[in-house]
Design a protein around this motif. Sequence first.
Motif, PDB file in Angstrom:
ATOM      1  N   ILE A   1     -84.464  34.040  92.523  1.00 14.72           N
ATOM      2  CA  ILE A   1     -83.304  34.643  93.186  1.00 14.72           C
ATOM      3  C   ILE A   1     -82.121  33.680  93.149  1.00 14.72           C
ATOM      4  CG2 ILE A   1     -84.787  35.939  94.784  1.00 14.72           C
ATOM      5  CD1 ILE A   1     -83.340  33.961  96.944  1.00 14.72           C
ATOM      6  N   LYS A   2     -80.955  34.251  93.275  1.00 18.71           N
ATOM      7  CA  LYS A   2     -79.719  33.513  93.492  1.00 18.71           C
ATOM      8  C   LYS A   2     -78.744  34.489  94.140  1.00 18.71           C
ATOM      9  CE  LYS A   2     -77.632  34.669  89.024  1.00 18.71           C
ATOM     10  NZ  LYS A   2     -77.009  34.149  87.786  1.00 18.71           N
ATOM     11  N   CYS A   3     -77.638  33.983  94.642  1.00 19.99           N
ATOM     12  CA  CYS A   3     -76.625  34.844  95.232  1.00 19.99           C
ATOM     13  C   CYS A   3     -75.442  34.975  94.279  1.00 19.99           C
ATOM     14  CB  CYS A   3     -76.175  34.300  96.580  1.00 19.99           C
ATOM     15  SG  CYS A   3     -77.457  34.398  97.850  1.00 19.99           S
ATOM     16  N   ALA A   4     -74.650  35.990  94.501  1.00 25.06           N
ATOM     17  CA  ALA A   4     -73.511  36.263  93.630  1.00 25.06           C
ATOM     18  C   ALA A   4     -72.529  35.089  93.645  1.00 25.06           C
ATOM     19  CB  ALA A   4     -72.812  37.542  94.076  1.00 25.06           C
ATOM     20  N   PRO A   5     -71.920  34.762  92.501  1.00 27.40           N
ATOM     21  CA  PRO A   5     -71.007  33.607  92.424  1.00 27.40           C
ATOM     22  C   PRO A   5     -69.820  33.693  93.371  1.00 27.40           C
ATOM     23  CG  PRO A   5     -71.639  34.337  90.225  1.00 27.40           C
ATOM     24  CD  PRO A   5     -72.158  35.371  91.185  1.00 27.40           C
ATOM     25  N   TRP A   6     -69.357  34.896  93.711  1.00 31.40           N
ATOM     26  CA  TRP A   6     -68.172  35.008  94.564  1.00 31.40           C
ATOM     27  C   TRP A   6     -68.403  34.447  95.967  1.00 31.40           C
ATOM     28  CZ3 TRP A   6     -68.386  37.975  99.004  1.00 31.40           C
ATOM     29  CH2 TRP A   6     -69.381  38.935  99.084  1.00 31.40           C
ATOM     30  N   LEU A   7     -69.672  34.327  96.385  1.00 31.41           N
ATOM     31  CA  LEU A   7     -69.948  33.763  97.696  1.00 31.41           C
ATOM     32  C   LEU A   7     -69.553  32.283  97.771  1.00 31.41           C
ATOM     33  CD1 LEU A   7     -73.408  35.362  98.588  1.00 31.41           C
ATOM     34  CD2 LEU A   7     -71.214  35.801  99.694  1.00 31.41           C
ATOM     35  N   ALA A   8     -69.556  31.613  96.627  1.00 32.89           N
ATOM     36  CA  ALA A   8     -69.185  30.197  96.584  1.00 32.89           C
ATOM     37  C   ALA A   8     -67.672  29.993  96.570  1.00 32.89           C
ATOM     38  CB  ALA A   8     -69.815  29.535  95.362  1.00 32.89           C
ATOM     39  N   GLN A   9     -66.910  31.082  96.653  1.00 36.46           N
ATOM     40  CA  GLN A   9     -65.446  30.994  96.588  1.00 36.46           C
ATOM     41  C   GLN A   9     -64.789  31.624  97.803  1.00 36.46           C
ATOM     42  OE1 GLN A   9     -64.528  32.921  92.857  1.00 36.46           O
ATOM     43  NE2 GLN A   9     -65.846  31.554  91.682  1.00 36.46           N
ATOM     44  N   LEU A  10     -65.480  31.569  98.946  1.00 29.47           N
ATOM     45  CA  LEU A  10     -64.980  32.234 100.150  1.00 29.47           C
ATOM     46  C   LEU A  10     -64.273  31.250 101.079  1.00 29.47           C
ATOM     47  CD1 LEU A  10     -67.833  34.768 101.025  1.00 29.47           C
ATOM     48  CD2 LEU A  10     -65.660  35.193  99.880  1.00 29.47           C
ATOM     49  N   ASP A  11     -63.081  30.879 100.706  1.00 33.63           N
ATOM     50  CA  ASP A  11     -62.174  30.132 101.584  1.00 33.63           C
ATOM     51  C   ASP A  11     -62.847  28.935 102.263  1.00 33.63           C
ATOM     52  OD1 ASP A  11     -59.822  29.471 102.787  1.00 33.63           O
ATOM     53  OD2 ASP A  11     -59.847  31.077 104.280  1.00 33.63           O
ATOM     54  N   GLY A  12     -63.597  28.163 101.494  1.00 29.97           N
ATOM     55  CA  GLY A  12     -64.142  26.919 102.012  1.00 29.97           C
ATOM     56  C   GLY A  12     -65.493  26.993 102.673  1.00 29.97           C
ATOM     57  N   LEU A  13     -66.118  28.168 102.711  1.00 30.40           N
ATOM     58  CA  LEU A  13     -67.451  28.260 103.295  1.00 30.40           C
ATOM     59  C   LEU A  13     -68.430  27.460 102.443  1.00 30.40           C
ATOM     60  CD1 LEU A  13     -67.750  32.010 104.404  1.00 30.40           C
ATOM     61  CD2 LEU A  13     -66.959  30.035 105.721  1.00 30.40           C
ATOM     62  N   GLU A  14     -69.347  26.769 103.088  1.00 26.60           N
ATOM     63  CA  GLU A  14     -70.264  25.864 102.396  1.00 26.60           C
ATOM     64  C   GLU A  14     -71.434  26.631 101.791  1.00 26.60           C
ATOM     65  OE1 GLU A  14     -72.531  21.594 103.313  1.00 26.60           O
ATOM     66  OE2 GLU A  14     -71.773  22.844 104.960  1.00 26.60           O
ATOM     67  N   THR A  15     -71.772  26.315 100.532  1.00 28.18           N
ATOM     68  CA  THR A  15     -72.876  26.979  99.837  1.00 28.18           C
ATOM     69  C   THR A  15     -73.802  25.949  99.218  1.00 28.18           C
ATOM     70  OG1 THR A  15     -71.572  27.153  97.790  1.00 28.18           O
ATOM     71  CG2 THR A  15     -71.514  29.043  99.292  1.00 28.18           C
TER      72      THR A  15
ATOM     73  N   GLN B   1     -68.214  52.694 111.716  1.00 29.10           N
ATOM     74  CA  GLN B   1     -67.398  53.175 110.595  1.00 29.10           C
ATOM     75  C   GLN B   1     -67.915  52.598 109.287  1.00 29.10           C
ATOM     76  OE1 GLN B   1     -63.325  51.869 110.737  1.00 29.10           O
ATOM     77  NE2 GLN B   1     -62.761  52.833 108.794  1.00 29.10           N
ATOM     78  N   THR B   2     -67.926  53.390 108.233  1.00 35.12           N
ATOM     79  CA  THR B   2     -68.348  52.926 106.914  1.00 35.12           C
ATOM     80  C   THR B   2     -67.171  52.929 105.952  1.00 35.12           C
ATOM     81  OG1 THR B   2     -70.585  53.797 107.213  1.00 35.12           O
ATOM     82  CG2 THR B   2     -69.899  53.317 104.972  1.00 35.12           C
ATOM     83  N   ILE B   3     -66.958  51.827 105.269  1.00 34.99           N
ATOM     84  CA  ILE B   3     -65.954  51.736 104.206  1.00 34.99           C
ATOM     85  C   ILE B   3     -66.698  51.498 102.908  1.00 34.99           C
ATOM     86  CG2 ILE B   3     -63.975  50.463 103.304  1.00 34.99           C
ATOM     87  CD1 ILE B   3     -63.244  49.732 106.166  1.00 34.99           C
ATOM     88  N   GLN B   4     -66.597  52.447 101.968  1.00 34.07           N
ATOM     89  CA  GLN B   4     -67.328  52.333 100.707  1.00 34.07           C
ATOM     90  C   GLN B   4     -66.537  51.456  99.741  1.00 34.07           C
ATOM     91  OE1 GLN B   4     -68.780  56.054  99.178  1.00 34.07           O
ATOM     92  NE2 GLN B   4     -69.698  55.129  97.366  1.00 34.07           N
ATOM     93  N   ALA B   5     -66.807  50.194  99.789  1.00 31.92           N
ATOM     94  CA  ALA B   5     -66.101  49.209  98.960  1.00 31.92           C
ATOM     95  C   ALA B   5     -66.909  47.921  98.962  1.00 31.92           C
ATOM     96  CB  ALA B   5     -64.692  48.960  99.505  1.00 31.92           C
ATOM     97  N   SER B   6     -66.506  46.967  98.140  1.00 31.86           N
ATOM     98  CA  SER B   6     -67.166  45.657  98.079  1.00 31.86           C
ATOM     99  C   SER B   6     -66.168  44.576  98.471  1.00 31.86           C
ATOM    100  CB  SER B   6     -67.722  45.391  96.678  1.00 31.86           C
ATOM    101  OG  SER B   6     -66.701  45.501  95.707  1.00 31.86           O
ATOM    102  N   MET B   7     -66.673  43.525  99.093  1.00 36.29           N
ATOM    103  CA  MET B   7     -65.821  42.415  99.502  1.00 36.29           C
ATOM    104  C   MET B   7     -65.458  41.564  98.292  1.00 36.29           C
ATOM    105  SD  MET B   7     -66.730  39.482 102.313  1.00 36.29           S
ATOM    106  CE  MET B   7     -65.746  37.995 102.485  1.00 36.29           C
ATOM    107  N   SER B   8     -64.199  41.129  98.218  1.00 41.44           N
ATOM    108  CA  SER B   8     -63.775  40.322  97.075  1.00 41.44           C
ATOM    109  C   SER B   8     -63.096  39.017  97.467  1.00 41.44           C
ATOM    110  CB  SER B   8     -62.823  41.132  96.174  1.00 41.44           C
ATOM    111  OG  SER B   8     -61.737  41.658  96.922  1.00 41.44           O
ATOM    112  N   ARG B   9     -62.600  38.925  98.710  1.00 41.15           N
ATOM    113  CA  ARG B   9     -61.896  37.689  99.097  1.00 41.15           C
ATOM    114  C   ARG B   9     -61.897  37.550 100.612  1.00 41.15           C
ATOM    115  NH1 ARG B   9     -56.550  36.324 100.110  1.00 41.15           N
ATOM    116  NH2 ARG B   9     -55.865  38.466  99.741  1.00 41.15           N
ATOM    117  N   LEU B  10     -61.793  36.298 101.078  1.00 48.31           N
ATOM    118  CA  LEU B  10     -61.779  35.999 102.510  1.00 48.31           C
ATOM    119  C   LEU B  10     -60.582  35.131 102.856  1.00 48.31           C
ATOM    120  CD1 LEU B  10     -63.104  35.699 105.388  1.00 48.31           C
ATOM    121  CD2 LEU B  10     -64.376  33.758 104.433  1.00 48.31           C
ATOM    122  N   ASP B  11     -59.892  35.485 103.930  1.00 46.41           N
ATOM    123  CA  ASP B  11     -58.810  34.664 104.483  1.00 46.41           C
ATOM    124  C   ASP B  11     -59.199  34.343 105.921  1.00 46.41           C
ATOM    125  OD1 ASP B  11     -56.472  33.630 105.640  1.00 46.41           O
ATOM    126  OD2 ASP B  11     -55.171  34.794 104.313  1.00 46.41           O
ATOM    127  N   ARG B  12     -59.742  33.141 106.127  1.00 48.92           N
ATOM    128  CA  ARG B  12     -60.240  32.792 107.457  1.00 48.92           C
ATOM    129  C   ARG B  12     -59.127  32.588 108.469  1.00 48.92           C
ATOM    130  NH1 ARG B  12     -62.844  28.240 108.267  1.00 48.92           N
ATOM    131  NH2 ARG B  12     -62.341  27.141 106.335  1.00 48.92           N
TER     132      ARG B  12
END
Length: 410
Positions: A254-268, A74-85
């Motif tokens: 290169i760098k990754c998008a800043p929102w990756l550093a705000q994903l519910d405690g995942l280490e970056t 299945q494809t959902i055309q959207a972008s991820m914005s937040r994570l609740d682990r």
Amino acid sequence: MSKIVVVGGGAAGLELVTRLGRSFGRRGQHDIVLIEPASHHYWKPRLHEIAAGTFDSELDAVSYLQHGYCNQYQTIQASMSRLDRQRKEIEVRDAQGQTSMVNYDYLVIAVGAVSNDFKTEGVSEHCLFLDSAQQAQQAWEQINPLLRAQGEHHISIVGAGATGVELAAELAKVNEKLNRYRHDANLKVTLIEASERILPAGPACMSEKVHNALVKNGVEIKTNTRVKRAESGKLITANGEVINANLQLWAAGIKCAPWLAQLDGLETNRLNQLKVNATLTTTVDDSIFVIGDSAECPQPDGSVVPPRAQAANQAAGHLATQIKRRLKGKEMKPFVFNDGGMVIAVGHNYAVGSLMNNKLILRGRLVRNLYDTIFRLHQRILFGWGRVTALVVLKRLKGTLNPFYKNNIS
């Protein structure tokens, strides 16, 4: 039944859902979901061709909706914005700004990386980037009028890694072909690199061969040149030199998008890459995996997996197998990157390749065919050899019937 959600439809993400969909989706064993904001997939190493107007979107772009139907995901055309682990949910946002929650049993993040402007003043306002097909298309929309207009026009490209080098070579070849059509526009391309040589991540002898090929094609190369500031129509270097241009593109680092550093405690790390274990699971949650340029994955020799297309492809194939092992209750095996070398395209008929741990440097048209074969291997995973063969035949026929570069003379 488990639900496997993959965020990002680049080379790694799309290959992963293709393998998982064929393994599980067709038999209804597990739900496979791809979260991706774009409607079509473009192989990132060829974005420079979109910017130069030489990419064949009819044959080489992939519709996520159609491909998902054919491969049972299945494809959902959207972008991820937040994570609740804790709830095992992610928030996604569509193009209209509407948000919704998607639950998962296993989550794979494969969103890739973007160019690093190193916080250089004025870059985000006055330079174009090539991090997505949309940005490449925007670059083409500004390059196209320059190619149509009479007189001399200047394009500056900052960053002489693979993207910057291949874009400079492609634009130089386009300019050469148009001149053969007695076109009055003349494009001057300047490639700017802060290091002492182009392709600083590759072997020196390969760098030298590519450098010579670019100069032969009319590209001006400035090494040991660090950009201090970007302004409208010009770049200011650290030593005060002013480099004027009608158009400025940034392809450095290169760098990754800043929102990756705000994903519910995942280490970056400092580049916002998510830190993972050797099994590609995040360091704090073994139900979340990361592959591709957005992962900092350790290797047995103490290094980390480099942010390269072949590493993303290998990680996707490895993870597809390991997820199957995980679902069967078996222990997952570590991912070890096997460096197959580097191939840099210098126009449509020439490439330089570094193989066998940089012991063998090849160049010429046959190496360019190898470059194309790498792309076809990616397509083979998506479609199978039958359709890939048909695509190759169709492309050759189109190349015979149409000029090399039809966009500016039609």
